[in-house]
Scaffold this active site. Sequence first.
Site, PDB file in Angstrom:
ATOM      1  N   LYS A  58       3.967   0.905  10.586  1.00  0.00           N
ATOM      2  CA  LYS A  58       4.026   2.144   9.797  1.00  0.00           C
ATOM      3  C   LYS A  58       3.544   3.334  10.622  1.00  0.00           C
ATOM      4  O   LYS A  58       4.101   4.439  10.521  1.00  0.00           O
ATOM      5  CB  LYS A  58       3.171   2.016   8.531  1.00  0.00           C
ATOM      6  CG  LYS A  58       3.802   1.206   7.423  1.00  0.00           C
ATOM      7  CD  LYS A  58       2.905   1.253   6.194  1.00  0.00           C
ATOM      8  CE  LYS A  58       3.437   0.396   5.069  1.00  0.00           C
ATOM      9  NZ  LYS A  58       2.535   0.419   3.897  1.00  0.00           N
ATOM     10  N   GLU A 108       0.859  -1.182   0.000  1.00  0.00           N
ATOM     11  CA  GLU A 108       0.000   0.000   0.000  1.00  0.00           C
ATOM     12  C   GLU A 108       0.898   1.236   0.000  1.00  0.00           C
ATOM     13  O   GLU A 108       1.804   1.327   0.832  1.00  0.00           O
ATOM     14  CB  GLU A 108      -0.890  -0.003   1.240  1.00  0.00           C
ATOM     15  CG  GLU A 108      -1.831  -1.184   1.324  1.00  0.00           C
ATOM     16  CD  GLU A 108      -2.580  -1.202   2.646  1.00  0.00           C
ATOM     17  OE1 GLU A 108      -3.407  -0.297   2.858  1.00  0.00           O
ATOM     18  OE2 GLU A 108      -2.336  -2.098   3.457  1.00  0.00           O
ATOM     19  N   ARG A 134       5.253 -13.466   9.739  1.00  0.00           N
ATOM     20  CA  ARG A 134       5.732 -12.093   9.630  1.00  0.00           C
ATOM     21  C   ARG A 134       7.069 -11.960  10.356  1.00  0.00           C
ATOM     22  O   ARG A 134       7.287 -12.573  11.402  1.00  0.00           O
ATOM     23  CB  ARG A 134       4.693 -11.168  10.270  1.00  0.00           C
ATOM     24  CG  ARG A 134       4.972  -9.676  10.159  1.00  0.00           C
ATOM     25  CD  ARG A 134       3.951  -8.915  10.995  1.00  0.00           C
ATOM     26  NE  ARG A 134       4.108  -7.484  10.851  1.00  0.00           N
ATOM     27  CZ  ARG A 134       3.386  -6.731  10.037  1.00  0.00           C
ATOM     28  NH1 ARG A 134       2.432  -7.289   9.305  1.00  0.00           N
ATOM     29  NH2 ARG A 134       3.583  -5.434   9.952  1.00  0.00           N
TER      30      ARG A 134
END
Length: 561
Positions: A271, A35, A261
Site C-alpha cells: 500500500k 484497514e 500471501r
Amino acid sequence: MSNEAPIVSNFIRSTIESDLASGKHASIQTRFPPEPNGYLHVGHAKSICLNFGVAQDYQGQCNLRMDDTNPEKENEEFAQAIASDVKWLGFEWAGEIRHAADYFDQLYVYAEELILAGKAFVCELDAEQMREYRGNFEVPGKNSPFRDRSVEENLDLFRRMKAGEFADGSKTLRLKIDMAAPNLNLRDPVIYRIKRAHHIRTGDKWCIYPMYDYTHCISDALEGITHSLCTLEFADHRPLYDWVLDNITIDCHPQQIEFSRLELLYTMTSKRKLAALVNEGLVSGWDDPRMPTVIGMRRRGYTPEGIKLFAQRVGVSKSENVVDLSILEGAVREQLESSCPRIMAVVRPLKVTLTNYEEGVTASRTAPYHPQHPEFGERNVPVSREIWVEQDDFAEVPPAGWQRLTVGSEVRLRYSYVMKCDEVVKDAAGNVIELKCSLDMATLGQNPVGRKVKGVIHWLSAGHAVPAEVRLYDRLFTEARPDAVRGADGEYVDFRQFINPESLEVVTAYVEAVARDLAPETRYQFERLGYFVTDRKDHVAGEKIVFNRAVTLKDTWKSAS
C-alpha cells in the site's frame, strides 16, 4: 470458491468440513477485515473470494469489518471504496458493515479487566527504550521498570490516560506475558497508546487507541467468527491472539487459519508503494488501469468473474504463492472470450481507396456479434469507397510467410470481399499514406474461383466508422519483482526505475458505429486486437468515445520481452 465454479478442496475447506461434520460448529462465520487506509488490491481480492466464497459454499455468513484502529491513516474515501469493491466482485456481507471502532468501549472494559487481573500495566518507556528492552531473536528482553506497579496504580494511570491527562506517546498500556519468550510478539506487547487524532467513526471521543493485534482478535470473538482466515505473516501473532482471548471473559474463541500471501509478478501490492505511485503522479490515480487495485482492474476492463476464476486457479496453500501476471490475464481473457460481443476496430489506420467501388452495386453483409452466441444478434458491416485497414497489415517488403497485404497480393476483408493491392501512395518523406486497391466483386460471401486466399484482415468503412480514443495498456513494470531488485552494492534499487515507459499508449482509432452510443463499462472484443472496455470515467456516450484495452487476444509479453 463460490457456487459459480466447481469447489476445489484445500486445507481450509477440509477444516471447515470437519468442524461442521463433528458438530463443533452448526454453521460457519467468516469475515473480511481490511484497514481503511488505502484501496484494495489483487491480494485483497483473493482474500475476499476466499472469505466470502467459503461462507457462500457452506451456507454460512461473512462479515465486512473495517479494522480502523489507526485514525491518522484512515479516511471515509477508503472505507467507501472497500465496500464498493466487495459489492462489485459480487459478494454481500452479513448485516451492516462492522467497524473495530464500534467495539472501542468493550475493548476498554477488557483492558481494565486485564489490569485488575494483574495482567496489564502502564509503561512509561519511550519507543527507543522499548526497542532496547525488547531484545531480539538472540537476546531475551528484560522487564520494564514499570512492570511491577500495583493494580491500583495501573488502573488509576490508565483511566487518566483515557481522560486525556498525559501527552501523546508518554505512556502505553502493555500486557504482562513473557519478556524471554522466543516469539517477540509475546514480549509484553503494547495494547493501548495515547494518540490525539480525529477518528472517522468516533470523532474526538478517544485520545487513547487500541493496537491492531489486541483489537483484531477481540473483534473476531465479539462477532462470533468461527474461522479467522488470514495470511501467513499473522501466524506468529496467533499465540498473542490466543493469550488475549484466554485471559478475558469472552465466550467465543475463533480458530485462526493462515494461508500464503499472493505475490503477483510484474506488479506490487505494498500500500505504501502504491500510494507513492499515486502521490508522485507516476500513475493517474488509485483507479489507473495499470494499478493492481480492484478499482484499477475494474477500470481496465477486468470482470468480477475473471478475477474470481483467477482466485480459484491460484488456490490457497501454505507454500510460497508466487504467480505470474499472465495467470491473471489468462483468467480474464478466458472469461471475456465467452461473454464479450465482437466488433471491428482499426487502431493504427491506413487509408485504402477501393478503385472499383460502385455505389448501389458494391454490397454490404451482416455479421454476428459472436460466432458461438447467436443470441447476441447481428449487425450490418457497411462498405464504402474509402476504408481503413491496420498499418501493420501492409508491408512493402513482406517477410517470409506473409499472408497480409503487399503490392499485387490479395486478402479477404473480414465479412466482405477479396481485395487486391494495386498501388502504394507515399508522402514526400517516403511514408506510405494510402493504398489503392480493387475488389473481386464475385467474392462476397464466397471463395474466389481458381485460387486460394489465405489472409483475412479486419477493416472499417471510413464513411461509417466513428473515431475513438483508445488507450493501450500494458504492464506497469519491466521487472518481475520491481521492489526486490538489488544493485551492485547490495542495496535495493528504487522500484520507480523499473516503470515501463510503454505501459500506456494513447491512439486515435476508428471503431464500428455501434460504439457511439455505448454506456461506460461496456466490453467488446476488437477482432484480432484484444478485449476493450469503454472507460467508466471519461467515456461519454454520443460525445466522447474512450476505450481501454483490458487484455490482448493472447499472451504477447514473453515474446515481446
